[in-house]
Design a protein around this motif. Sequence first.
Motif, short mmCIF file in Angstrom:
data_model
loop_
_atom_site.label_atom_id
_atom_site.label_comp_id
_atom_site.label_asym_id
_atom_site.label_seq_id
_atom_site.Cartn_x
_atom_site.Cartn_y
_atom_site.Cartn_z
N ARG A 251 0.83 -1.22 0.00
CA ARG A 251 0.00 0.00 0.00
C ARG A 251 0.86 1.26 0.00
O ARG A 251 0.57 2.23 -0.72
CB ARG A 251 -0.93 -0.01 1.21
CG ARG A 251 -1.66 1.29 1.43
CD ARG A 251 -2.60 1.21 2.61
NE ARG A 251 -3.89 0.67 2.19
CZ ARG A 251 -4.89 0.36 3.03
NH1 ARG A 251 -4.71 0.51 4.34
NH2 ARG A 251 -6.03 -0.11 2.58
N SER B 183 1.03 4.24 -2.76
CA SER B 183 0.83 5.64 -2.35
C SER B 183 1.98 6.52 -2.85
O SER B 183 1.76 7.62 -3.37
CB SER B 183 0.72 5.72 -0.84
OG SER B 183 0.63 7.06 -0.40
N GLU C 238 -6.36 -0.46 -5.33
CA GLU C 238 -5.75 0.82 -4.98
C GLU C 238 -4.75 1.35 -6.00
O GLU C 238 -4.26 2.47 -5.85
CB GLU C 238 -5.09 0.71 -3.59
CG GLU C 238 -6.08 0.36 -2.50
CD GLU C 238 -5.54 0.55 -1.10
OE1 GLU C 238 -4.41 1.08 -0.95
OE2 GLU C 238 -6.24 0.17 -0.13
#
Length: 552
Positions: free
Chosen positions: A189, A193, A275
């Motif tokens: 993650r 990001s 994501e």
Amino acid sequence: MALDLYRKNEFKKSKKSYDEIMKDIVTDEFPLNPLQLVGEMSFEDPTTLAETDKLPRSDVQEFYKDATIFITGGTGFMGKMLIEKLSRSCPNLKHIYLLIRNKKGKDVNERIDAIFEDRLFMRLKHERPKFYHKISAIAGDASLPGLGISSCDRQKLAENVNIVFHAAATIRFDEHIRTAININVLGTREIISLAKEMTNLKACMYVSTAYANCVHSKIEEKFYGAPYNYDGVISLVTSANDDKKLEKITPSLTAGWPNTYTFTKALAEDLAKHESTGLPFGIFRPSVVISTYNEPVRGWIDNVYGPIGMIVGVGAGVLHTHHCDVTKVVDLVPVDLVVNALICSAYKVSKSIPTIESNPPIFNYVSSKQNPINLENFFEVIKKYGLPNWPTINAVWYYSFMPTNNPYLYSLLFLLFHTIPGYFLDFLCQMTGRKPMLTNIYKKMKKANAALAFFANNQWEFNDNNTSSLWKEMSEADKKTFFFDIKEMSWDYYARACAIGLRLYLVKDDIHTIKSARIKWEKLRKAHLLLKTVVAIVFLRICWFIINLCFN
């Protein structure tokens, strides 16, 4: 340079010259020069390469020209190979940043220096001696929020990086669920990001595993439903304060998955799917990664995971049985071919335009579909070329290996071949003032065997259409420089250098000990035959005694 007798190891340095050592090693019975076999005597001339670099480059090399690359997991097995290949075959890249954490009292700069002490980099140091100036360390940790990177370094990466390879992971099968989540899931993650902040990003590759979805017998290049909602698992694990309670619920949490490694890799893939929207993102899934096939040297590896660990144990006369089904096809892929495919996958991802509706492309890099080999044949071909040509000087017994897929028979064989001899020999060590070791070794081996049993006794059907299509699309120049056609790979060619590679790069026996090791191996062979004869005689006498007792 190629001989490299100066490196540290437990044996005394040889006072013989190179020619004298080779005269002992290369004989009529053993005609192969080990350094020629692994390729340490065939490095290219750096001046010639400098001239070649001025010529037009291939498509993949053009993609990496003037590129800034960010790599996590650079201190690991695949990571080191990726650094070496990029630096050697894409010399016009701009810079490589490596995410490295402080460890064991060493800062990141000391750790990056230690990476390049590996014999893997001998060819790179010879052919491209200035490569080191293009590599820098970024202090951080994949398990920490924000990757543990300073705001200054984060801005530097966001402004300059074009290509990301996220290979950092904990690959321990018995890793605590909290640690596995922090590194394998939350680390992914954090990479996504950071990638979203990169203003000139061309490709971001996440290195997963072909066994992330091992609960399915057929594994295609697609996303599978995660065992649970990844946010829910992350919330559960991060909010729990008691590690022991987490350990207790882990078996039910990972139900169906054999360990926390594959479980968290499955969660990470699901997270990436949801994501990474809008990013030039791809997922690369290699199967069991083994030693090098051809470059930069043959047979290089730095770990004892999987079948390679079994070969080392058997070759050293320590491992005599294993719980595995040798008739099952085992999916093995050499690390240099893996890295070539990964490098080319990033190039492919950069050419596709991501949309909100589209999922990131997945590349399964596997061998079982196009070039299958089962464990029995793999062990036999390694044995054929490895023994008695390249035995280790550290061998404690002769080759004797009886694998079985029967758990009850395995327990009996382990008792007879490992537990009893281990306690007996350790007792002798204590009596003679030496340090006992075998009992602890066999306890660790039994634990490792239990962790691997799921994979050693099952077989999967993999699809690799995306990877095969990628190979077909490659130019001839790129196919030569970045070879990864698993169908054309020869297991026989691989096996010829596997054992000597393990001896040089993993066990780290100096080559001047080869003659002594061969003499020792022959003595162990005779001792093994004598022991078998004695055991057979004792067994026959017991049978004769029982028969007489019954008749009387």
